[in-house]
Scaffold this motif. Structure first.
Motif, mmCIF file in Angstrom:
data_model
loop_
_atom_site.group_PDB
_atom_site.id
_atom_site.type_symbol
_atom_site.label_atom_id
_atom_site.label_comp_id
_atom_site.label_asym_id
_atom_site.label_seq_id
_atom_site.Cartn_x
_atom_site.Cartn_y
_atom_site.Cartn_z
ATOM 1 N N MET A 185 83.353 5.401 -2.210
ATOM 2 C CA MET A 185 82.426 6.025 -1.167
ATOM 3 C C MET A 185 81.402 6.705 -1.499
ATOM 4 O O MET A 185 81.466 7.419 -2.446
ATOM 5 N N CYS A 186 80.096 6.293 -0.946
ATOM 6 C CA CYS A 186 79.008 6.632 -1.254
ATOM 7 C C CYS A 186 78.449 7.887 -0.459
ATOM 8 O O CYS A 186 79.118 8.326 0.609
ATOM 9 N N PRO A 187 77.651 8.971 -0.695
ATOM 10 C CA PRO A 187 77.218 10.191 0.152
ATOM 11 C C PRO A 187 76.749 9.465 1.533
ATOM 12 O O PRO A 187 76.975 10.194 2.537
ATOM 13 N N THR A 188 76.000 8.416 1.473
ATOM 14 C CA THR A 188 75.486 7.793 2.844
ATOM 15 C C THR A 188 75.713 6.224 2.675
ATOM 16 O O THR A 188 75.954 5.725 1.718
ATOM 17 N N TYR A 189 75.861 5.620 4.002
ATOM 18 C CA TYR A 189 76.269 4.160 3.796
ATOM 19 C C TYR A 189 75.193 3.246 3.315
ATOM 20 O O TYR A 189 75.661 2.162 2.706
ATOM 21 N N ASP A 190 73.818 3.766 3.349
ATOM 22 C CA ASP A 190 73.089 2.839 2.809
ATOM 23 C C ASP A 190 72.519 3.538 1.470
ATOM 24 O O ASP A 190 71.310 3.190 0.906
ATOM 25 N N PHE A 191 73.251 4.156 1.032
ATOM 26 C CA PHE A 191 72.785 4.917 -0.419
ATOM 27 C C PHE A 191 72.574 4.057 -1.581
ATOM 28 O O PHE A 191 71.586 4.299 -2.369
ATOM 29 N N CYS A 192 72.797 2.574 -1.396
ATOM 30 C CA CYS A 192 72.661 1.815 -2.755
ATOM 31 C C CYS A 192 71.525 0.728 -2.349
ATOM 32 O O CYS A 192 71.335 -0.040 -3.316
ATOM 33 N N LEU A 193 70.990 0.641 -1.050
ATOM 34 C CA LEU A 193 70.021 -0.292 -0.641
ATOM 35 C C LEU A 193 68.756 0.050 -1.738
ATOM 36 O O LEU A 193 68.351 1.082 -1.960
ATOM 37 N N ASN A 194 68.015 -1.132 -1.801
ATOM 38 C CA ASN A 194 66.424 -1.121 -2.591
ATOM 39 C C ASN A 194 67.007 -0.888 -4.047
ATOM 40 O O ASN A 194 65.973 -0.111 -4.577
ATOM 41 N N ASN A 195 68.107 -0.758 -4.617
ATOM 42 C CA ASN A 195 68.521 -0.511 -5.746
ATOM 43 C C ASN A 195 68.293 1.183 -6.094
ATOM 44 O O ASN A 195 67.676 1.598 -7.033
ATOM 45 N N ALA A 196 68.304 1.934 -4.854
ATOM 46 C CA ALA A 196 67.922 3.438 -5.053
ATOM 47 C C ALA A 196 68.767 4.173 -5.974
ATOM 48 O O ALA A 196 68.129 5.120 -6.663
ATOM 49 N N ASN A 197 69.868 3.918 -6.178
ATOM 50 C CA ASN A 197 70.753 4.762 -6.955
ATOM 51 C C ASN A 197 71.212 4.036 -8.113
ATOM 52 O O ASN A 197 72.662 3.960 -8.130
ATOM 53 N N PRO A 198 70.757 3.279 -8.952
ATOM 54 C CA PRO A 198 71.189 2.318 -10.010
ATOM 55 C C PRO A 198 72.349 3.097 -10.850
ATOM 56 O O PRO A 198 71.887 4.290 -11.214
ATOM 57 N N GLY A 199 73.394 2.648 -11.218
ATOM 58 C CA GLY A 199 74.393 3.150 -12.127
ATOM 59 C C GLY A 199 75.160 4.236 -11.433
ATOM 60 O O GLY A 199 76.353 4.422 -12.152
ATOM 61 N N HIS A 200 74.950 4.469 -10.394
ATOM 62 C CA HIS A 200 76.143 5.317 -9.624
ATOM 63 C C HIS A 200 77.239 4.324 -9.407
ATOM 64 O O HIS A 200 77.286 3.224 -8.982
ATOM 65 N N PRO A 201 78.563 5.295 -9.566
ATOM 66 C CA PRO A 201 79.626 4.424 -9.510
ATOM 67 C C PRO A 201 79.953 3.795 -8.156
ATOM 68 O O PRO A 201 80.504 2.873 -8.026
ATOM 69 N N CYS A 202 79.422 4.499 -6.779
ATOM 70 C CA CYS A 202 79.569 3.753 -5.666
ATOM 71 C C CYS A 202 78.890 2.829 -5.405
ATOM 72 O O CYS A 202 78.950 1.953 -4.508
ATOM 73 N N CYS A 203 77.821 2.273 -6.280
ATOM 74 C CA CYS A 203 76.794 1.292 -6.360
ATOM 75 C C CYS A 203 77.363 0.083 -6.709
ATOM 76 O O CYS A 203 76.692 -0.826 -6.860
ATOM 77 N N ALA A 204 78.641 -0.025 -7.318
ATOM 78 C CA ALA A 204 79.151 -1.239 -8.105
ATOM 79 C C ALA A 204 79.219 -2.094 -7.018
ATOM 80 O O ALA A 204 79.825 -1.883 -5.907
ATOM 81 N N ASP A 205 78.829 -3.374 -7.320
ATOM 82 C CA ASP A 205 78.540 -4.440 -6.034
ATOM 83 C C ASP A 205 78.972 -5.740 -6.584
ATOM 84 O O ASP A 205 78.046 -6.680 -6.927
ATOM 85 N N PRO A 206 80.154 -5.976 -6.772
ATOM 86 C CA PRO A 206 80.455 -7.380 -7.540
ATOM 87 C C PRO A 206 80.459 -8.695 -6.692
ATOM 88 O O PRO A 206 80.074 -9.675 -7.317
#
Length: 245
Positions: A185-206
């Protein structure tokens, strides 16, 4: 006994009574976008007993059968055990999400199937809620790789709002009809859009969903998205989410 009556009686005999979970799953024209899990009730029957998904209409006969032969019998049992056994229901997997995303499939988009799904679920949830208010009902909400796009989510929220069932629901069940990975789970639901937080474990996107503008790239983030969208779209409704693993 493996009947619903037998399972409830067995649970009631324990001290304390055991929690019981059932899947309510028999809408007319069930699973319109699949072929492996079609149900036993049809809006219109073919001569071989299968469903004629192409036949338009209001599904009045199918809904009457669903109500009398399925839901009303369930309601009677739940009312008998109201307050005696803790009960959880997952309501109609693989149904309403199809109306949000598969309009183009004539099996799902025709008027009979739409009437069956909306009318059937509205009747089921409202009838169960009135007869057995302690029953915790979770309505199927697909999964993040299905309804996670914002437009799909917006459509699904509108459907739930229009059915006037939220007051009877504890929340939603996901990953039942179809599946994607739980993830972190990320801090917010859209935390990873636009490659905003690359490398964060919650942004793993298989499955590469964020590159397709889907913020619900894992099921934990989809739960965040679903809860936020429903809370904002339906006044006073803050749903709980259960995830099938």
């Amino acid at each position: 006994s493996n009947t619903m009556q037998g399972i409830l009686a067995d649970a009631a005999s324990k001290s304390p009574p055991q929690l019981v979970t059932f899947i309510v799953y028999d809408l007319p024209n069930r699973d319109c976008h699949a072929k492996a899990s079609n149900g036993e009730i049809c809006c219109t029957y073919n001569v071989d007993g299968s469903c004629d998904y192409a036949k338009a209409g209001d599904c009045s006969a199918g809904l009457a059968e669903y109500k009398a032969e399925y839901i009303d019998k369930i309601v009677s049992l739940l009312k008998e055990y109201e307050g005696r056994v803790p009960i959880v229901l997952v309501i109609e997997p693989d149904s309403l999400p199809n109306l949000s995303t598969n309009h183009g499939d004539p099996r799902c988009g025709n008027s009979a199937t739409v009437a069956a799904y909306k009318g059937g679920i509205q009747y089921a949830v409202q009838s169960i809620g009135a007869a057995a208010p302690s029953v915790a009902m979770y309505l199927d909400a697909g999964h993040g790789g299905w309804l996670g796009w914002k437009d799909n989510m917006k459509d699904y929220v509108a459907t739930i709002r229009d059915l006037s069932v939220s007051s009877h629901l504890r929340g939603f069940a996901t990953n039942v009809a179809g599946y994607q990975a739980l993830g972190q789970m990320c801090p917010t639901y859209d935390f990873c859009l636009n490659n905003a937080n690359p490398g964060h474990p919650c942004c793993a996107d298989p499955c590469g969903l964020t590159s397709q503008w889907n913020p619900s790239h894992n099921e934990h983030n989809y739960a965040l998205h679903l809860r936020k969208a429903m809370s904002e779209g339906i006044s006073g409704f803050v749903p709980h989410i259960i995830i099938d693993t």
